[in-house]
Design a protein around this motif. Structure first.
Motif, PDB file in Angstrom:
ATOM      1  N   ARG A   1       9.730  10.205 -13.013  1.00  0.00           N
ATOM      2  CA  ARG A   1       9.679  11.579 -12.504  1.00  0.00           C
ATOM      3  C   ARG A   1      10.802  12.388 -13.134  1.00  0.00           C
ATOM      4  O   ARG A   1      11.935  11.918 -13.239  1.00  0.00           O
TER       5      ARG A   1
ATOM      6  N   HIS B   1      13.171   6.718  -9.780  1.00  0.00           N
ATOM      7  CA  HIS B   1      12.009   7.181 -10.553  1.00  0.00           C
ATOM      8  C   HIS B   1      12.443   8.046 -11.731  1.00  0.00           C
ATOM      9  O   HIS B   1      11.723   8.172 -12.711  1.00  0.00           O
TER      10      HIS B   1
ATOM     11  N   ASP C   1       6.026   3.033  -8.029  1.00  0.00           N
ATOM     12  CA  ASP C   1       5.391   2.875  -6.728  1.00  0.00           C
ATOM     13  C   ASP C   1       4.004   2.293  -6.984  1.00  0.00           C
ATOM     14  O   ASP C   1       3.245   2.830  -7.798  1.00  0.00           O
TER      15      ASP C   1
ATOM     16  N   GLU D   1      10.492   0.199   1.856  1.00  0.00           N
ATOM     17  CA  GLU D   1       9.418   0.750   1.010  1.00  0.00           C
ATOM     18  C   GLU D   1       8.729  -0.404   0.289  1.00  0.00           C
ATOM     19  O   GLU D   1       9.119  -0.771  -0.821  1.00  0.00           O
TER      20      GLU D   1
ATOM     21  N   TRP E   1       6.220  -0.583  -1.361  1.00  0.00           N
ATOM     22  CA  TRP E   1       5.481  -0.192  -2.572  1.00  0.00           C
ATOM     23  C   TRP E   1       6.386   0.077  -3.773  1.00  0.00           C
ATOM     24  O   TRP E   1       5.914   0.218  -4.881  1.00  0.00           O
ATOM     25  N   HIS E   2       7.699   0.191  -3.534  1.00  0.00           N
ATOM     26  CA  HIS E   2       8.601   0.605  -4.619  1.00  0.00           C
ATOM     27  C   HIS E   2       9.197  -0.624  -5.299  1.00  0.00           C
ATOM     28  O   HIS E   2       9.963  -1.372  -4.702  1.00  0.00           O
TER      29      HIS E   2
HETATM   30 ZN   LIG Z   1       9.336   4.849  -5.299  1.00  0.00          ZN
END
Ligand SMILES: [Zn+2]
Length: 268
Positions: A146, A188, A195, A238, A240-241
């Motif tokens: 990102r 990110h 993710d 988290e 998913w991370h």
């Molecule tokens: Zn993440």
């Protein structure tokens, strides 16, 4: 079909090695990365594994980033520098107390769904996704690299959500920061964290998270924000991370049930 598939991966590995050496030159520009990343701001779920015929395709192709192939005199031979890079780049600590260095640079590979990841983690990520699929678990990378602007817009959206729920400005910011990293402090923005969710058709999120939790270390990835480590990581659980740290560090972190901050404290 399978043979071609693996050849594709091998091709990417070879390209990675070449690019790693080029990285030692530090001769590429962030501007190029920015141009590319401006093209990938949508989150959309990938379509690259459905139907099965497409499943044989690699998840990514090399991005069209070009790297200035200029060698600067670093005082180290290219090989020595490469070895040093190999052991340090993937152990960089970024959290709310350790922002990303202003001069941080990376080269990116674009996934089939438009997400970007640091080119150096792509082969391991590809292998991990392939291994999951061979276990009939179907993950999707929903967020990779990102830009600062993207991170800021995620933060602004979250703050607006809380305000619309009646929170004061201060409270909304504070609540948002428990969910979204302050720009400049998100992994990110490095491009070495992703993710990962389920495709929502053949797997559930729970199945994907469980598989990653148990297997990701074999490919050099760690569950970066485990439950029970929030006070140390500064981030809530988290599942998913996932963050690339290399197989050695990932294996130790997994076996000892520690987080990255704890691991780095031990080795430093
Ligand atoms: Zn993440």
């Amino acid at each position: 079909m399978m043979k071609e598939y693996w050849n594709d991966n091998d091709f990417n590995r070879n390209m990675r090695r070449k690019k790693l050496k080029r990285h030692t030159s530090r001769g590429f520009t962030l501007g190029l990365c920015c141009c590319l990343t401006a093209m990938i701001l949508a989150f959309g779920l990938t379509v690259n594994h459905i139907p099965p015929a497409v499943d044989k395709q690699p998840d990514a192709h090399l991005s069209k980033n070009t790297v200035a192939n200029t060698d600067f005199d670093t005082g180290l031979t290219t090989d020595t520098q490469s070895i040093a890079d190999e052991t340090t780049w993937c152990l960089i600590l970024v959290n709310k107390w350790n922002p990303i260095p202003e001069d941080y640079e990376a080269d990116f590979t674009e996934l089939a769904n438009g997400q970007l990841v640091d080119t150096r983690i792509y082969p391991a990520l590809q292998e991990m996704l392939d291994a999951a699929r061979s276990d009939y678990v179907y993950p999707v990378v929903v967020s990779g690299y990102r830009t600062t602007e993207k991170q800021q817009s995620l933060m602004s959206e979250k703050i607006a959500d809380y305000k619309s729920e009646g929170y004061s400005d201060t409270a909304a910011v504070s609540k948002a920061e428990t969910w979204v990293a302050v720009p400049g402090t998100s992994e990110h923005q490095l491009g070495i964290a992703v993710d990962i969710n389920a495709d929502g058709i053949r797997s559930t999120g729970k199945e994907v998270y469980k598989w990653l939790d148990l297997n990701s270390y074999k490919f050099g990835f760690i569950r970066r924000y485990p439950a029970g480590k929030t006070e140390i990581t500064g981030v809530i659980d988290e599942p998913w991370h996932y963050r690339y740290v290399g197989i050695d560090a990932a294996t130790e972190i997994y076996n000892q049930g520690i987080c990255l901050e704890e691991y780095l404290n031990k080795i430093n």
